[in-house]
Enzyme design. Sequence first.
Site, PDB file in Angstrom:
ATOM      1  N   GLU A   1     -78.966 -27.411 -16.527  1.00 28.33           N
ATOM      2  CA  GLU A   1     -78.859 -27.639 -15.079  1.00 28.33           C
ATOM      3  C   GLU A   1     -80.100 -27.094 -14.397  1.00 28.33           C
ATOM      4  O   GLU A   1     -80.563 -26.003 -14.738  1.00 28.33           O
ATOM      5  CB  GLU A   1     -77.652 -26.891 -14.482  1.00 28.33           C
ATOM      6  CG  GLU A   1     -76.320 -27.521 -14.753  1.00 28.33           C
ATOM      7  CD  GLU A   1     -75.190 -26.824 -13.957  1.00 28.33           C
ATOM      8  OE1 GLU A   1     -75.464 -26.153 -12.950  1.00 28.33           O
ATOM      9  OE2 GLU A   1     -74.032 -26.969 -14.382  1.00 28.33           O
TER      10      GLU A   1
ATOM     11  N   GLU B   1     -71.505 -21.665 -17.537  1.00 26.60           N
ATOM     12  CA  GLU B   1     -71.844 -20.491 -16.739  1.00 26.60           C
ATOM     13  C   GLU B   1     -70.821 -19.353 -16.761  1.00 26.60           C
ATOM     14  O   GLU B   1     -70.166 -19.074 -15.759  1.00 26.60           O
ATOM     15  CB  GLU B   1     -72.112 -20.915 -15.285  1.00 26.60           C
ATOM     16  CG  GLU B   1     -73.278 -21.887 -15.161  1.00 26.60           C
ATOM     17  CD  GLU B   1     -73.725 -22.126 -13.721  1.00 26.60           C
ATOM     18  OE1 GLU B   1     -72.996 -21.754 -12.791  1.00 26.60           O
ATOM     19  OE2 GLU B   1     -74.811 -22.695 -13.551  1.00 26.60           O
TER      20      GLU B   1
HETATM   21  C1  GLC Z   1     -73.024 -24.814 -11.086  1.00 25.09           C
HETATM   22  C2  GLC Z   1     -71.735 -25.071 -10.426  1.00 25.09           C
HETATM   23  C3  GLC Z   1     -71.796 -26.353  -9.629  1.00 25.09           C
HETATM   24  C4  GLC Z   1     -72.878 -26.209  -8.590  1.00 25.09           C
HETATM   25  C5  GLC Z   1     -74.182 -25.969  -9.302  1.00 25.09           C
HETATM   26  C6  GLC Z   1     -75.256 -25.659  -8.298  1.00 25.09           C
HETATM   27  O1  GLC Z   1     -73.080 -25.693 -12.126  1.00 25.09           O
HETATM   28  O2  GLC Z   1     -70.752 -25.167 -11.403  1.00 25.09           O
HETATM   29  O3  GLC Z   1     -70.593 -26.632  -9.006  1.00 25.09           O
HETATM   30  O4  GLC Z   1     -72.959 -27.370  -7.800  1.00 25.09           O
HETATM   31  O5  GLC Z   1     -74.115 -24.876 -10.187  1.00 25.09           O
HETATM   32  O6  GLC Z   1     -74.903 -24.520  -7.586  1.00 25.09           O
END
Ligand code: GLC
Length: 353
Positions: A292, A172
């Site tokens: 993610e 990110e």
């Molecule tokens: C990103 C952040 C992580 C967080 C996730 C959700 O990956 O690095 O720490 O928990 O997003 O916000």
Amino acid sequence: MFKAKEVLLYVAIGLFLLIAVGFAVVEEPREAVVKEISPDPFELNKRLGRGVNLGNALDAPNEGEWGFTLQEEYFDLIKQAGFDSVRLPVRWSGHALKEKPYTIDPNFFNRVDWAINCALSRNLPVILDLHHYREMYDDPNSHKERYLALWKQIAPRYKDYPDILLFELFNEPDDALTPELWNEFMKEALAIVRQSNPHRTVVIGPGEDNTIPELKFLDIPKDDRSIIVTIHYYWPLEFTHQGAAWVTKADSNEWMGTKWSAAEAEKKAVVDNFNIAAAWAKENNRPMNLGEFGAYEKADMESRARWTKFIADTAVERGMSFHYWQFDSDFAVYDTKNKSWIKPLFDALLPPR
Ligand code: GLC
């Protein structure tokens, strides 16, 4: 004595043989070797399949400080449950000298080795991710040398590891690490990785938190095909990050109670976004990973399960692999205290068997 005609014939045969042998010796094996040692990134992406992030462990300031410590048994659980791979977020920058030569703490390195080996010995592909180098958000130029020095240490250490270990260059990019600057840093980091790992599959995401609209600015070297492109998806943020204290761009407490009901308009927003990502992947001929996605524990469970299933299915339908955020902790699909899978989320991620 040979006649002129015969001489010509022999010369022609000789030339033909020379060329044929030349091709056989030089061209064919070279091609064959390349095919053998550079895994097809599309095939590898299929193997990544449906995976999970081991987040909040090695990416915490120190492992355990965010309430989650990796255990060998978790790798068994993940494998036996039917997940195909893991993503391992690591805060390398928190465990390296602040000054030149920016040496990574050997004990920390050993701990990362251990985690990687836990995955690989169970035949679980693992994405080794450089996570939470937050200083790069404020002052990327001052940290560039140190960032590159991390990859100068990480890449050679794992150069002989199997193909199912992948490197992710940076989690990110955001703020002052703009999409333009990220293109520059990314190319330099990639070149460093390629010195010791010419065939390793590398995972790269676009700027602004790896978001879909930024894909169009991502400038990956065209001739490097051992790459998987990653995106992150947390939309709508008002739903997935309600009550999340680390959201700074708004007061996330005001979002508490936001539901996700799978209404047509909600689904259309997701589909439209994923269609943009899939179109980019097709046009650029790159395999794509959803590295993610997840909804924070403060949202209601029914909405979380609905949203999670819809995102997972939408990604898979478009040929993407995925890594749910995350195994344990505040978006957990597994409850390490009660030693049980959180059923609604688990069922949302893996097809019934
Ligand atoms: C990103 C952040 C992580 C967080 C996730 C959700 O990956 O690095 O720490 O928990 O997003 O916000």
